[in-house]
Write a protein that holds these residues in place. Structure first.
Motif, PDB file in Angstrom:
ATOM      1  N   UNK A   1       3.937  19.555   2.524  1.00 19.01           N
ATOM      2  CA  UNK A   1       4.812  18.394   2.333  1.00 19.01           C
ATOM      3  C   UNK A   1       5.495  18.401   0.967  1.00 19.01           C
TER       4      UNK A   1
ATOM      5  N   UNK B   1       0.549   4.304  -1.079  1.00 20.05           N
ATOM      6  CA  UNK B   1      -0.038   5.583  -0.662  1.00 20.05           C
ATOM      7  C   UNK B   1       0.006   5.762   0.847  1.00 20.05           C
ATOM      8  N   UNK B   2      -0.363   4.701   1.583  1.00 23.30           N
ATOM      9  CA  UNK B   2      -0.371   4.795   3.049  1.00 23.30           C
ATOM     10  C   UNK B   2       1.043   4.861   3.605  1.00 23.30           C
TER      11      UNK B   2
ATOM     12  N   UNK C   1       2.385   8.344   2.876  1.00 25.70           N
ATOM     13  CA  UNK C   1       1.727   9.353   3.714  1.00 25.70           C
ATOM     14  C   UNK C   1       2.257   9.302   5.143  1.00 25.70           C
ATOM     15  N   UNK C   2       2.464   8.080   5.662  1.00 24.63           N
ATOM     16  CA  UNK C   2       2.994   7.952   7.026  1.00 24.63           C
ATOM     17  C   UNK C   2       4.436   8.453   7.091  1.00 24.63           C
TER      18      UNK C   2
ATOM     19  N   UNK D   1       0.844  -1.195   0.000  1.00 24.66           N
ATOM     20  CA  UNK D   1       0.000   0.000   0.000  1.00 24.66           C
ATOM     21  C   UNK D   1       0.884   1.251   0.000  1.00 24.66           C
TER      22      UNK D   1
ATOM     23  N   UNK E   1     -11.381  11.963  -0.643  1.00 22.03           N
ATOM     24  CA  UNK E   1     -11.766  10.566  -0.452  1.00 22.03           C
ATOM     25  C   UNK E   1     -13.113  10.442   0.234  1.00 22.03           C
TER      26      UNK E   1
ATOM     27  N   UNK F   1       5.092  12.156   7.398  1.00 14.22           N
ATOM     28  CA  UNK F   1       4.825  12.788   8.701  1.00 14.22           C
ATOM     29  C   UNK F   1       6.073  12.816   9.574  1.00 14.22           C
TER      30      UNK F   1
ATOM     31  N   UNK G   1      -1.987  15.454  -3.355  1.00  9.52           N
ATOM     32  CA  UNK G   1      -3.339  15.741  -2.864  1.00  9.52           C
ATOM     33  C   UNK G   1      -3.373  17.133  -2.236  1.00  9.52           C
TER      34      UNK G   1
ATOM     35  N   UNK H   1      -4.394  17.884   0.697  1.00 12.25           N
ATOM     36  CA  UNK H   1      -3.865  17.820   2.062  1.00 12.25           C
ATOM     37  C   UNK H   1      -2.341  17.904   2.066  1.00 12.25           C
ATOM     38  N   UNK H   2      -1.719  17.207   1.132  1.00  8.68           N
ATOM     39  CA  UNK H   2      -0.243  17.235   1.057  1.00  8.68           C
ATOM     40  C   UNK H   2       0.261  18.647   0.738  1.00  8.68           C
TER      41      UNK H   2
END
Lengths: 318, 438
Positions: free
Chosen positions: B128, B97-98, B101-102, B95, B398, B105, B120, B122-123
């Protein structure tokens, strides 16, 4: 000789340290062995739970150190979300099926295997082995093997041999047949484990109790009703509690049986799947809403757990 | 040698302490070393290529796992050819994307990484992604305009499009001819054609085991002549009769025998079409090599047909963008590298799009150099993106997409009233858009 005549003793400064150390330093060794695991528990379980609770009061998109406080905004957002509320209904429907069904099946198997003398170890192994199978793998087998909606899916082929020409789309929605796949997969995976717990419980019941009841003329159903089930009360409480929590934590088989790439239908959606989709789906990270969801779920599990404990213990201690 | 219990415990404790300290070296499960440290000879992890190239700077570049054979070797080759810095390629199965994304951070971020649709909201909002507008501005016109529109937010670009993937409708011309029907130009045609070609052995049209709702749901917006959001992105823009009629048209199709409800694989796998389970299938351009291998020239492609009087053909496209971590230790060197690879190296870009499966180069001038797109279905597909290509708006989050799909499913599968269902969706979208607007 009076006490006053005794010479004053200097305080034993090593006494406290000796008590802390324990005989042969046992307390220190205990701490040395337990501390790493305790630290792991704190760092990887308790701190994340607490931080999740903190995040639930903030808008935390793509950050674990948010600054925008939203109070109960994330909670309100979830509690107004029809899909989240529906997911709680799905859980209840799932629990209503799976908890009693697994209880009855595992107890039934335990009673059967407790009586047989030939092949007992073999049958125990046969029913226990599925416990070792990954939920993901089981879901894939169920989805693409048994419950494949194509003409040549295993169940559809069987039904066609019985004369049913139109293939059934088991998992596609529009009917409730996806429950057959979900419930049967979880039954297959879990029954063996709880069967072992019941067998352990049955082994603890003294034979003399049955003998005394038999002398009084009890047999069959009456033995089960008045001896076995009451004696299994402690095991039953534990089994039902575990089943309920497991039902709340349902994710893998649902996600892998009904989900597609980045998509999940609105039906058959348990709370954890919904939270995963809206908090972490598609690489996004809405940790505030995710945190609020986990707090709501935790509260529900605690309420159910306490209620169940209270109901099952009303007749006295197990 | 006598081993006392105490010495055994001491040795075990020392080993455990050493292991704990070693584990503290990196918090990245995928990392083979810290980006800026030189590695000892031969100290590479299975997922990491050895640093290649020259320069004093070492860059980490992350890719997700591509399905086609040879892509990993190709991207390692591109990285090795770069001389201004050493580039470590991280190939990330699972995965992606996950995981990405983690990782973003933390403080240990990859310097360069792929992100779907160039990042995205959010990014971007959480800072980021580094701003790549300065390196993209001079060459922006060279890229596919539909893709660049999606990659641009508030006049800034945060990712360079690498290659374009898209979805389209596959059909077998011979089967249509046999049934005496033409390739469908409208949705009404599609319903008739699906009904005409279906038989006891083969389905008419297949778009997934959920009846196509998951993949076609959003397309219904564009194919009925609408857009997802208003120009100022403050509200949804498709809740009108054209859209509701499109939903009810698909609901009728869903109930008809022409739609194959289930097959041996999902829509994104060409297996159902290759196996002869269906005469038409909605699928991805990436399946074209397998499909042509199975059916040769007996393959045609179409966009999703227009629905209703105000409708238009539509294909969704997607493109991974090469992004630079704003928090990275070597932002300038990373920007130089992504410019070199995804703007200057035309030959590598054609190789990346054309040699492993079928994809469309992001730069329009390079499409002609990709031989799989020179003629036939490949050429048609490339034209579809330019003429009928759509992508989710950057503010189509999403959560909003999930609520939309649920409403579509409730209307089509459960027969609920479209206006009522989408009134509830509109309320969700309003809340979500307000949150996203900040």
């Amino acid at each position: 000789m009076s006490d006053a005549a005794a010479p004053a003793q200097p305080p034993d400064r090593r006494g406290l340290w000796r008590r802390i150390r324990g005989t042969q330093g046992r307390n220190l060794w205990f701490a040395a062995f337990v501390a790493p695991f305790f630290l792991g528990l704190v760092v990887f379980v308790y701190v994340p739970i607490l931080w999740s609770a903190v995040l639930s009061f903030f808008e935390a998109r793509n950050t674990v150190t948010p600054t925008k406080f939203v109070g109960f905004g994330n909670y309100a957002y979830l509690l107004q979300d029809r899909l989240f509320l529906n997911s709680l209904v799905v859980f209840i429907a799932f629990a209503v099926f799976i908890v009693p069904l697994t209880y009855v099946c595992s107890l039934g198997l335990a009673l059967l295997l407790d009586k047989i003398t030939i092949g007992r170890a073999f049958f125990r192994s046969v029913f226990f082995i599925p416990t070792a199978v990954s939920y993901v793998i089981a879901a894939i087998i169920w989805r693409f093997g048994f419950f494949n909606g194509a003409r040549f899916g295993l169940l559809n082929s069987f039904l066609r041999s019985l004369g049913l020409e139109q293939p059934i789309n088991w998992l596609g929605g529009g009917n409730n047949l996806y429950w057959v796949a979900l419930v049967s997969a979880r039954l297959w995976l879990q029954v063996g484990f709880y069967m072992i717990l019941f067998i352990a419980g049955l082994n603890k019941i003294p034979v003399e109790t049955y003998e005394a009841a038999a002398l009084d003329g009890a047999s069959g159903w009456r033995l089960l009703r008045w001896i076995t089930l009451p004696q299994l009360k402690a095991t039953s409480v534990a089994v039902i509690m575990l089943l309920l929590i497991n039902a709340f934590q349902a994710f893998d088989e649902f996600y892998n049986m009904l989900g597609s790439i980045g998509q999940y239908p609105p039906y058959g959606r348990p709370p954890l799947v919904h939270l995963y989709l809206i908090a972490l789906g598609g690489g996004q990270q809405d940790l505030g809403v995710g945190g609020a969801g986990t707090m709501i779920l935790t509260s529900i599990i605690v309420v159910f757990g306490v209620a169940q404990n209270w109901i099952l213990n009303r007749g006295g201690k197990a | 040698m006598n081993i006392s219990r105490r010495s055994l415990l001491l040795a075990g404790g020392s080993l455990a302490a050493a292991a704990t300290l070693a584990a503290c070296g990196s918090n990245n499960p995928l990392a083979s070393g810290t980006p800026s440290e030189a590695k000892p000879s031969g100290a590479t992890s299975p997922n990491a290529s050895a640093p290649a190239g020259g320069g004093d700077v070492t860059l980490q570049q992350w890719y997700h796992e591509y399905g086609e054979a040879g892509v990993k070797e190709a991207v390692e080759k591109y990285a090795a050819a770069y001389t201004a810095a050493k580039v470590e390629v991280k190939w990330t199965p699972g995965d992606y994307g996950s995981i990405l994304a983690a990782q973003l951070l933390t403080t240990d971020v990859p310097d360069v990484f792929e992100v779907e649709q160039g990042g995205s909201l959010d990014m971007i909002r959480s800072g980021q992604l580094a701003d790549l507008t300065d390196i993209m501005a001079p060459v922006k016109d060279q890229f596919n305009p539909a893709v660049m529109k999606r990659f641009t937010f508030e006049d800034k670009v945060h990712g360079i499009p690498q290659t374009i993937d898209m979805q389209l409708l596959y059909y077998r011309p011979s089967l249509l001819q046999k049934a005496g029907v033409e390739p469908p130009k409208t949705f009404a045609d599609l319903v008739k054609v699906a009904d005409a070609v279906k038989s006891a052995d083969i389905g008419g049209f297949f778009a997934g085991n959920d009846g196509g709702l998951g993949v076609l749901g959003t397309i219904l917006i564009w194919a009925s002549g609408n857009e997802q959001l208003t120009e100022d992105r403050s509200a949804v823009a498709f809740l009108n009769d054209n859209f509701y009629n499109a939903l009810t048209a698909y609901r009728d199709f869903y109930k008809s025998a022409g739609l194959l409800q289930a097959a041996s694989a999902e829509w994104y796998d060409g297996a159902a079409f290759v196996n002869g389970e269906t005469a038409m299938q909605w699928g991805g351009l990436w399946s074209l090599p397998d499909i042509q291998k199975a059916w040769g020239d007996d393959v045609g492609v179409l966009p999703f047909p227009a629905i209703g009087a105000g409708g238009r053909p539509a294909v969704p496209f997607g493109a991974f963008g090469a992004c630079v971590a704003a928090k990275g230790k070597n932002v300038d060197a990373s920007k130089e590298f992504v410019k070199w690879l995804w703007i200057d190296q035309d030959e590598d870009q054609v190789d990346f799009s054309n040699s492993y499966g079928t994809h469309i180069p992001a730069k329009t001038a390079l499409v002609a150099k990709a031989d799989k797109l020179a003629a036939g279905p490949g050429k048609d597909a490339a034209d579809f993106v330019s003429n009928h290509g759509f992508a989710n708006d950057i503010m189509w989050s999403g959560a909003m997409g999930d609520a939309y799909n649920a409403a579509v499913s409730n209307v089509i599968k459960d027969g609920k009233d479209p206006k009522a269902e989408f009134a509830a969706f509109e309320a969700t979208a309003k809340t979500e858009l307000a949150k996203l607007a900040g």
